[in-house]
Design a protein around this motif. Structure first.
Motif, PDB file in Angstrom:
ATOM      1  N   TRP A  90       0.359  -0.970  -0.169  1.00  0.00           N
ATOM      2  CA  TRP A  90       0.050   0.096  -0.016  1.00  0.00           C
ATOM      3  C   TRP A  90       0.763   1.231   0.488  1.00  0.00           C
ATOM      4  N   LEU A  91       1.919   1.211   1.059  1.00  0.00           N
ATOM      5  CA  LEU A  91       2.568   2.137   0.186  1.00  0.00           C
ATOM      6  C   LEU A  91       3.821   2.568  -0.480  1.00  0.00           C
ATOM      7  N   LEU A  92       3.894   1.576  -1.011  1.00  0.00           N
ATOM      8  CA  LEU A  92       4.237   1.296  -2.541  1.00  0.00           C
ATOM      9  C   LEU A  92       3.617   2.444  -3.971  1.00  0.00           C
ATOM     10  N   TYR A  93       2.186   1.543  -3.243  1.00  0.00           N
ATOM     11  CA  TYR A  93       0.856   2.336  -4.238  1.00  0.00           C
ATOM     12  C   TYR A  93       0.672   3.766  -4.076  1.00  0.00           C
ATOM     13  N   MET A  94       0.862   4.024  -2.415  1.00  0.00           N
ATOM     14  CA  MET A  94       0.548   5.591  -2.466  1.00  0.00           C
ATOM     15  C   MET A  94       1.676   6.830  -3.059  1.00  0.00           C
ATOM     16  N   ASP A  95       2.778   5.886  -2.762  1.00  0.00           N
ATOM     17  CA  ASP A  95       3.796   6.340  -3.311  1.00  0.00           C
ATOM     18  C   ASP A  95       5.231   5.505  -3.605  1.00  0.00           C
ATOM     19  N   PRO A  96       5.363   5.638  -5.384  1.00  0.00           N
ATOM     20  CA  PRO A  96       6.278   4.900  -5.663  1.00  0.00           C
ATOM     21  C   PRO A  96       8.260   5.076  -5.608  1.00  0.00           C
ATOM     22  N   GLN A  97       8.241   5.805  -4.703  1.00  0.00           N
ATOM     23  CA  GLN A  97       9.474   6.448  -4.567  1.00  0.00           C
ATOM     24  C   GLN A  97      10.181   5.840  -3.167  1.00  0.00           C
ATOM     25  N   LEU A  98       9.097   5.436  -2.727  1.00  0.00           N
ATOM     26  CA  LEU A  98       9.909   5.693  -1.501  1.00  0.00           C
ATOM     27  C   LEU A  98      10.539   4.230  -1.247  1.00  0.00           C
ATOM     28  N   ASN A  99      11.475   4.135  -0.281  1.00  0.00           N
ATOM     29  CA  ASN A  99      12.722   2.916   0.160  1.00  0.00           C
ATOM     30  C   ASN A  99      11.980   2.022   1.553  1.00  0.00           C
ATOM     31  N   ILE A 100      12.094   0.756   1.446  1.00  0.00           N
ATOM     32  CA  ILE A 100      11.429  -0.333   2.232  1.00  0.00           C
ATOM     33  C   ILE A 100      12.029  -1.085   2.825  1.00  0.00           C
TER      34      ILE A 100
ATOM     35  N   GLU B 230      12.144  -4.759 -17.023  1.00  0.00           N
ATOM     36  CA  GLU B 230      13.316  -5.345 -17.254  1.00  0.00           C
ATOM     37  C   GLU B 230      14.615  -5.154 -16.422  1.00  0.00           C
ATOM     38  N   ASP B 231      14.850  -4.169 -16.468  1.00  0.00           N
ATOM     39  CA  ASP B 231      15.851  -3.131 -16.187  1.00  0.00           C
ATOM     40  C   ASP B 231      15.906  -2.816 -14.918  1.00  0.00           C
ATOM     41  N   GLN B 232      15.037  -2.977 -14.070  1.00  0.00           N
ATOM     42  CA  GLN B 232      14.723  -3.460 -12.561  1.00  0.00           C
ATOM     43  C   GLN B 232      15.267  -4.398 -11.831  1.00  0.00           C
ATOM     44  N   ARG B 233      15.684  -4.331 -10.356  1.00  0.00           N
ATOM     45  CA  ARG B 233      16.004  -5.239  -9.596  1.00  0.00           C
ATOM     46  C   ARG B 233      14.393  -5.922  -9.476  1.00  0.00           C
ATOM     47  N   GLN B 234      14.989  -6.992  -9.733  1.00  0.00           N
ATOM     48  CA  GLN B 234      13.039  -8.489  -9.063  1.00  0.00           C
ATOM     49  C   GLN B 234      13.357  -9.114  -8.838  1.00  0.00           C
ATOM     50  N   SER B 235      14.071  -9.607  -7.738  1.00  0.00           N
ATOM     51  CA  SER B 235      14.384 -10.293  -7.072  1.00  0.00           C
ATOM     52  C   SER B 235      13.193 -11.229  -5.208  1.00  0.00           C
ATOM     53  N   LYS B 236      13.948 -12.101  -4.529  1.00  0.00           N
ATOM     54  CA  LYS B 236      13.199 -12.364  -3.148  1.00  0.00           C
ATOM     55  C   LYS B 236      14.147 -11.428  -2.218  1.00  0.00           C
ATOM     56  N   ILE B 237      15.795 -10.661  -2.029  1.00  0.00           N
ATOM     57  CA  ILE B 237      16.273 -10.226  -2.027  1.00  0.00           C
ATOM     58  C   ILE B 237      16.236  -8.750  -1.613  1.00  0.00           C
ATOM     59  N   SER B 238      15.714  -8.156  -2.879  1.00  0.00           N
ATOM     60  CA  SER B 238      15.507  -6.764  -3.360  1.00  0.00           C
ATOM     61  C   SER B 238      14.396  -6.846  -4.461  1.00  0.00           C
ATOM     62  N   PHE B 239      13.706  -5.872  -4.168  1.00  0.00           N
ATOM     63  CA  PHE B 239      13.658  -5.741  -6.377  1.00  0.00           C
ATOM     64  C   PHE B 239      13.154  -4.047  -5.978  1.00  0.00           C
ATOM     65  N   ASP B 240      12.708  -3.461  -7.307  1.00  0.00           N
ATOM     66  CA  ASP B 240      12.351  -2.308  -7.599  1.00  0.00           C
ATOM     67  C   ASP B 240      10.840  -2.531  -8.091  1.00  0.00           C
ATOM     68  N   VAL B 241       9.893  -1.161  -7.485  1.00  0.00           N
ATOM     69  CA  VAL B 241       8.262  -0.880  -8.535  1.00  0.00           C
ATOM     70  C   VAL B 241       8.677   0.004  -9.446  1.00  0.00           C
ATOM     71  N   GLY B 242       7.928   0.217 -10.323  1.00  0.00           N
ATOM     72  CA  GLY B 242       8.175   0.561 -12.065  1.00  0.00           C
ATOM     73  C   GLY B 242       8.480   1.533 -12.237  1.00  0.00           C
ATOM     74  N   PRO B 243       7.902   2.371 -11.494  1.00  0.00           N
ATOM     75  CA  PRO B 243       7.608   3.939 -11.724  1.00  0.00           C
ATOM     76  C   PRO B 243       8.468   4.509 -10.942  1.00  0.00           C
ATOM     77  N   ALA B 244       9.319   3.770 -10.128  1.00  0.00           N
ATOM     78  CA  ALA B 244      10.755   4.086  -8.901  1.00  0.00           C
ATOM     79  C   ALA B 244      11.816   4.928 -10.395  1.00  0.00           C
ATOM     80  N   ASN B 245      12.048   5.877  -9.366  1.00  0.00           N
ATOM     81  CA  ASN B 245      13.193   5.968 -10.428  1.00  0.00           C
ATOM     82  C   ASN B 245      15.008   5.556  -9.568  1.00  0.00           C
ATOM     83  N   ALA B 246      15.245   5.803 -10.685  1.00  0.00           N
ATOM     84  CA  ALA B 246      16.819   5.074 -10.874  1.00  0.00           C
ATOM     85  C   ALA B 246      17.284   5.701  -9.038  1.00  0.00           C
TER      86      ALA B 246
END
Length: 565
Positions: free
Chosen positions: A64-74, A108-124
């Motif tokens: 939900w946090l990422l849904y509300m603000d995709p730029q967050l780091n958790i 595809e160019d973003q992190r997407q593993s169980k250790i760490s992942f990014d959400v689509g709209p997230a900035n680099a």
């Protein structure tokens, strides 16, 4: 006018997630936890009973946090890396499976593993959108707007004081990781009264507790201001709820009774009622309230003492490092007749390597009571100044025998101590060797003596024990104190970081254990018989002397007829 997002209330989002997972509608307790997570303090602890689903609710909260603000780091932290990865995996699956979250799926160019992942709209960014790590893993270098500490305290990392200290130090790294205006949320179940969750409020955290049953008045007092308002408000309005399930949709009364029978009373109180007091009463067997505290003369003591738990006998003026509600007590009764001690022993636990102390104790015996005249620790091991201090203490206390633990020194301590002792105070010196696990040996020695209220401690011992550690940092000072060691020892191996003073005390008490069987009343009766015989002899001599004066006999003439009575 901008239309408000209908899912801006996390509880509504939670309902959607539960529907996607084919789960029943969230329960009132789950909704209340969700509401508290969304609007609670920046530093908050959620303690809820086992099985309520707090980790699932919090996983949904991260989404939900990422849904509300995709730029967050958790950052998600758990006791183990596997547990943290499970949290992250579940979160990523929700994003990949729920249609309303399609825009958050990693590219595809973003992190997407169980250790760490990014959400689509997230900035680099160097920091991923979500990262998982174990509490003993690599925390340094991470950056986060939110830190979710999910069950970072478990039995395997909080069993002993040393483990708890390491865990307490590890979580301090969170403050270096957190971004400005960030938030830290703990989810967990305390394992004992010294739990990290019970100490975090001292660092500014707010605790909210959801037990499995509505607690009674006594338990409510034990929670203090930590009981969730959802629970306390219902109790105020409906007293009849006491003892009933707080979340009957998930756990019925019959279900909880089955779990209580399976877990046992203490396990259920800890895991489902979040009440640590019963667990600690069983786990920490030695209490200062079982001692008798008084001023003890050097050479004599009252012929008889009596102990009472009544609060009028509580000693308030002494520093007390025991658990809350555990107080020192002075004697309820003390006889007017003082008698010389029947014996005095000094025990020494030589220092090993590192930061150990040389522990010592002087315990004297009278009528089945053991009197602790001195007990403390001296920094260092075999130095001449240490040996001289010990010899002088033995001299001041007029001890009859000195016993030394020989497990690691193989007689070396006695070899270097004997010349010093012979010069200052020649005394019997013997060694004792132990093979039983130290924690079990100490508890098995002290618990029965203390439970019978036969261990008497001089007030000066308590004051000195506290004052001699005040030059150390606060956390270290506690570990070296006798009464901290006494009240924190458990049957777990390695329960204490330092135990030198307590070990020395148990050695001296063990020396007198055989004499503890003596009954005070019998000893007093024997002494009365001796005094009566002495009095009869005295009266007989007076009678003889009076008769001699009247008859003119010479008392020195043993052939006189008056000696032939």
């Amino acid at each position: 006018m901008t239309k408000k997002n209908p899912l801006s209330d996390f509880r509504k989002f939670l309902f959607v997630v539960w529907k996607h997972l084919n789960l029943p509608q969230p329960t009132p307790v789950q909704y209340d936890i969700a509401n508290k997570i969304q609007y609670g303090d920046k530093r908050m602890i959620v303690e809820a009973f086992r099985g309520v689903g707090k980790s699932w609710v919090t996983s949904a909260y991260v989404v939900w946090l990422l849904y509300m603000d995709p730029q967050l780091n958790i950052l998600v932290v758990s006791a183990s890396k596997t547990r943290a990865d499970d949290f992250t995996t579940f979160t990523l699956r929700l994003i990949n499976e729920m249609p309303i979250l399609a825009h958050l799926r990693p590219r595809e160019d973003q992190r997407q593993s169980k250790i760490s992942f990014d959400v689509g709209p997230a900035n680099a960014s160097h920091a991923p959108s979500v990262k998982s790590v174990g509490i003993t893993g690599q925390l340094a270098g991470s950056r986060a707007d939110y830190i979710i500490a999910d069950d970072i305290e478990v039995p395997n990392n909080s069993m002993t004081q040393g483990m708890r200290d390491r865990l307490s130090e590890a979580v301090k790294e969170f403050d270096a990781i957190l971004k400005p205006d960030g938030r830290i949320l703990y989810l967990g179940t305390p394992q004992n009264q010294e739990s990290l969750y019970n100490k975090l409020p001292e660092r500014g955290y707010k605790t909210h507790i959801w037990p499995a049953r509505f607690p009674d008045e006594e338990t409510v007092v034990g929670y203090g201001n930590k009981l969730a308002s959802f629970i306390s408000n219902q109790l105020k309005n409906y007293v009849s709820l006491i003892g009933q399930p707080t979340d009957p949709n998930r756990f019925s009364d019959f279900d909880l009774l089955e779990r209580e029978a399976s877990y046992g009373r203490s396990g259920f109180a800890l895991q489902f009622m979040l009440d640590t007091r019963l667990s600690d009463a069983l786990r920490y067997p030695l209490k200062v309230s079982d001692l008798i505290i008084m001023d003890i003369p050097t050479h004599e003591a009252p012929e008889k003492l009596s102990w009472s738990s009544d609060e009028q006998y509580v000693v308030q003026e002494l520093p007390n490092v025991s658990f809350s509600g555990d107080y020192f007590h002075r004697p309820m009764f003390m006889s007017d007749d003082f008698v010389e001690f029947s014996g005095s022993v000094m025990s020494i636990d030589p220092s090993g390597r590192g930061k150990d102390e040389t522990g010592y104790a002087v315990v004297k015996m009278l009528n089945g009571y053991q009197y602790v005249r001195q007990c403390g620790g001296i920094a260092g091991g075999y130095g001449e100044d240490v040996l001289e201090k010990l010899a002088n203490i033995a001299k001041q206390e007029a001890v009859n025998e000195i016993i030394v633990e020989s497990n690691f020194g193989d007689g070396l301590f006695n070899a270097v101590f004997t010349p010093v002792l012979n010069k200052i105070y020649p005394c019997t010196l013997s060694e004792v060797r132990h093979s039983k696990q130290k924690e079990l040996r100490i508890i098995d020695t002290l618990e029965p003596v203390m439970n019978q209220h036969k261990l008497v401690v001089d007030k000066k011992v308590i004051k000195s024990d506290f004052e001699t550690c005040q030059h150390l940092p606060p956390e270290q000072a506690l570990r070296y104190q006798l009464f901290y060691q006494l009240t924190r020892i458990t049957k777990d191996r390695g329960a204490l970081v330092n135990d030198d003073r307590l070990d020395a005390l148990s050695m001296a008490v063990k020396f007198w254990t055989d004499a503890m069987a003596q009954d005070v009343e019998n000893r007093m009766a024997v002494r009365r018989d001796v005094l009566m015989q002495d009095e009869m002899k005295r009266m007989q001599l007076q009678h003889k002397a009076g008769f001699a004066i009247l008859t003119g006999h010479n008392l020195k003439d043993t052939s006189s007829s008056i000696y032939k009575w």
